[in-house]
Design a protein around this motif. Structure first.
Motif, PDB file in Angstrom:
ATOM      1  N   PRO A  50       2.516  -6.392   3.161  1.00 47.95           N
ATOM      2  CA  PRO A  50       1.714  -5.279   2.645  1.00 47.95           C
ATOM      3  C   PRO A  50       2.469  -4.412   1.638  1.00 47.95           C
ATOM      4  O   PRO A  50       1.869  -3.920   0.676  1.00 47.95           O
ATOM      5  N   THR A  51       3.771  -4.241   1.832  1.00 45.23           N
ATOM      6  CA  THR A  51       4.545  -3.441   0.877  1.00 45.23           C
ATOM      7  C   THR A  51       4.622  -4.110  -0.487  1.00 45.23           C
ATOM      8  O   THR A  51       4.677  -3.424  -1.522  1.00 45.23           O
ATOM      9  N   GLU A  52       4.620  -5.453  -0.526  1.00 45.99           N
ATOM     10  CA  GLU A  52       4.648  -6.163  -1.790  1.00 45.99           C
ATOM     11  C   GLU A  52       3.319  -6.004  -2.533  1.00 45.99           C
ATOM     12  O   GLU A  52       3.285  -5.794  -3.756  1.00 45.99           O
ATOM     13  N   VAL A  53       2.206  -6.082  -1.796  1.00 46.25           N
ATOM     14  CA  VAL A  53       0.900  -5.853  -2.424  1.00 46.25           C
ATOM     15  C   VAL A  53       0.818  -4.414  -2.932  1.00 46.25           C
ATOM     16  O   VAL A  53       0.329  -4.157  -4.038  1.00 46.25           O
ATOM     17  N   LEU A  56       2.585  -4.180  -6.233  1.00 46.48           N
ATOM     18  CA  LEU A  56       1.804  -4.750  -7.328  1.00 46.48           C
ATOM     19  C   LEU A  56       0.698  -3.796  -7.775  1.00 46.48           C
ATOM     20  O   LEU A  56       0.436  -3.637  -8.975  1.00 46.48           O
ATOM     21  N   LEU A  57       0.057  -3.157  -6.815  1.00 47.84           N
ATOM     22  CA  LEU A  57      -0.989  -2.178  -7.138  1.00 47.84           C
ATOM     23  C   LEU A  57      -0.408  -0.993  -7.904  1.00 47.84           C
ATOM     24  O   LEU A  57      -0.950  -0.567  -8.942  1.00 47.84           O
ATOM     25  N   ASP A  58       0.685  -0.457  -7.396  1.00 54.48           N
ATOM     26  CA  ASP A  58       1.276   0.726  -8.013  1.00 54.48           C
ATOM     27  C   ASP A  58       1.797   0.427  -9.413  1.00 54.48           C
ATOM     28  O   ASP A  58       1.635   1.243 -10.338  1.00 54.48           O
ATOM     29  N   ASP A  59       2.421  -0.734  -9.579  1.00 48.90           N
ATOM     30  CA  ASP A  59       2.950  -1.082 -10.900  1.00 48.90           C
ATOM     31  C   ASP A  59       1.846  -1.184 -11.936  1.00 48.90           C
ATOM     32  O   ASP A  59       2.058  -0.882 -13.121  1.00 48.90           O
ATOM     33  N   ALA A  60       0.657  -1.623 -11.503  1.00 49.92           N
ATOM     34  CA  ALA A  60      -0.472  -1.767 -12.435  1.00 49.92           C
ATOM     35  C   ALA A  60      -1.356  -0.532 -12.481  1.00 49.92           C
ATOM     36  O   ALA A  60      -2.284  -0.467 -13.294  1.00 49.92           O
ATOM     37  N   LEU A 100      -6.364  -3.742   9.663  1.00 49.64           N
ATOM     38  CA  LEU A 100      -6.224  -2.283   9.631  1.00 49.64           C
ATOM     39  C   LEU A 100      -4.808  -1.872   9.251  1.00 49.64           C
ATOM     40  O   LEU A 100      -4.603  -0.855   8.580  1.00 49.64           O
ATOM     41  N   GLU A 101      -3.830  -2.673   9.666  1.00 48.73           N
ATOM     42  CA  GLU A 101      -2.446  -2.412   9.263  1.00 48.73           C
ATOM     43  C   GLU A 101      -2.306  -2.510   7.750  1.00 48.73           C
ATOM     44  O   GLU A 101      -1.718  -1.634   7.101  1.00 48.73           O
ATOM     45  N   TYR A 102      -2.827  -3.588   7.174  1.00 45.20           N
ATOM     46  CA  TYR A 102      -2.772  -3.757   5.721  1.00 45.20           C
ATOM     47  C   TYR A 102      -3.575  -2.671   5.012  1.00 45.20           C
ATOM     48  O   TYR A 102      -3.135  -2.118   3.994  1.00 45.20           O
ATOM     49  N   ALA A 103      -4.757  -2.364   5.527  1.00 49.11           N
ATOM     50  CA  ALA A 103      -5.605  -1.353   4.893  1.00 49.11           C
ATOM     51  C   ALA A 103      -4.895  -0.010   4.821  1.00 49.11           C
ATOM     52  O   ALA A 103      -5.023   0.722   3.837  1.00 49.11           O
ATOM     53  N   ALA A 104      -4.136   0.322   5.856  1.00 49.84           N
ATOM     54  CA  ALA A 104      -3.413   1.593   5.863  1.00 49.84           C
ATOM     55  C   ALA A 104      -2.361   1.630   4.763  1.00 49.84           C
ATOM     56  O   ALA A 104      -2.219   2.641   4.044  1.00 49.84           O
ATOM     57  N   VAL A 105      -1.622   0.547   4.586  1.00 50.40           N
ATOM     58  CA  VAL A 105      -0.576   0.502   3.564  1.00 50.40           C
ATOM     59  C   VAL A 105      -1.187   0.478   2.167  1.00 50.40           C
ATOM     60  O   VAL A 105      -0.688   1.125   1.235  1.00 50.40           O
TER      61      VAL A 105
END
Length: 268
Positions: A50-53, A56-60, A100-105
């Motif tokens: 999740p931290t890698e995704v 990627l979101l933040d960089d873009a 839900l874990e991924y959604a939170a991150v």
């Protein structure tokens, strides 16, 4: 991406499973941002941490709008989801907690809870009871997290045997469980293939609609490549007061960037 229809604005999110497939997955985030999108959705973030995704979101500079609950292994009873499969309760619960874990991150506010295929040997009433019980449990886990669970009915032409019978059934389950936590994923493509009357059905269901996705029919290409009058559909969605995102879950016919010309044609 916010576009202005004749009845007001709608917000479009790129689906990175279906769009920008000309480049590797990790490069699609930047490609979507360069095309003007500010938000994305895709079914399965689980191949990456999740931290890698999140990176990627933040960089873009993108927001994550929606993810699905995890699918089972290809060819397994839960390959299309576990909610509707008697005997798969633990797999379903583990999947919801992971989502839900991924959604939170990722700060994703919508999780599509995949129903799955009803096993051929399963009694219809028992399978539906399993589904409702599972959705009620998932709602308990999601309550207070800021995540809304979305239930999607997939047309039986593309997914024979899919458990959830219709969008109207999805709405009934959401109402019975907790409409503040559970809603309907209104996929215009599936609605059209299912039995049409897209605008009328959206207007009936829109108080419960948690998310919208679009593609044309036949072919599941971008709007304007099939029979659906998307200029009218998007205008009525805007007119309804729906304030959520619209996921572009389509397979571009001749390239993603080239296909985005549908947007200008649909907002005249």
């Amino acid at each position: 991406m916010i576009i202005e229809t004749s009845s007001g604005p709608v917000r479009l999110a790129a689906n990175l499973k279906w769009m920008f497939t000309e480049v590797p997955f990790a490069e699609r985030f930047t490609a979507a941002a360069q095309a003007g999108f500010t938000a994305v959705e895709f079914a399965s973030p689980y191949e990456l941490a999740p931290t890698e995704v999140r990176r990627l979101l933040d960089d873009a500079g993108l927001a994550q709008i929606l993810i699905n609950t995890p699918a089972g292994a290809p060819g397994s009873r839960t390959a299309s989801g576990a909610a509707y499969v008697p005997g798969a309760r633990q797999k379903f619960r583990d999947g919801v907690l992971r989502a839900l874990e991924y959604a939170a991150v990722l700060d994703a506010r919508v999780v599509h809870v995949m129903a799955g295929i009803k096993p051929a040997e399963a009694d219809a009433e028992s399978a539906f009871a399993t589904y409702v019980t599972n959705i009620a449990w998932a709602a308990e886990q999601a309550r207070g997290t800021g995540v809304r669970l979305a239930l999607e009915a997939i047309n039986k032409r593309d997914q024979p045997g899919y458990g959830l019978a219709s969008m109207e059934t999805a709405a009934a389950v959401a109402e019975a469980v907790d409409p503040d936590v559970v809603g309907v994923l209104f996929d215009v493509y599936h609605a059209q293939v299912d039995r049409g009357n897209v605008i009328e059905r959206f207007e009936q269901l829109h108080p419960l609609v948690a998310h919208v996705q679009i593609a044309d029919n036949p072919g599941r290409g971008e709007p304007g490549t099939g029979e659906i009058a998307y200029e009218r559909v998007l205008a009525r969605i805007a007119q309804s007061g729906y304030a959520g995102w619209i996921g572009c879950e389509y397979a571009p016919v001749a390239g993603t960037r080239e296909g985005l010309s549908w947007i200008e044609r649909s907002i005249r």
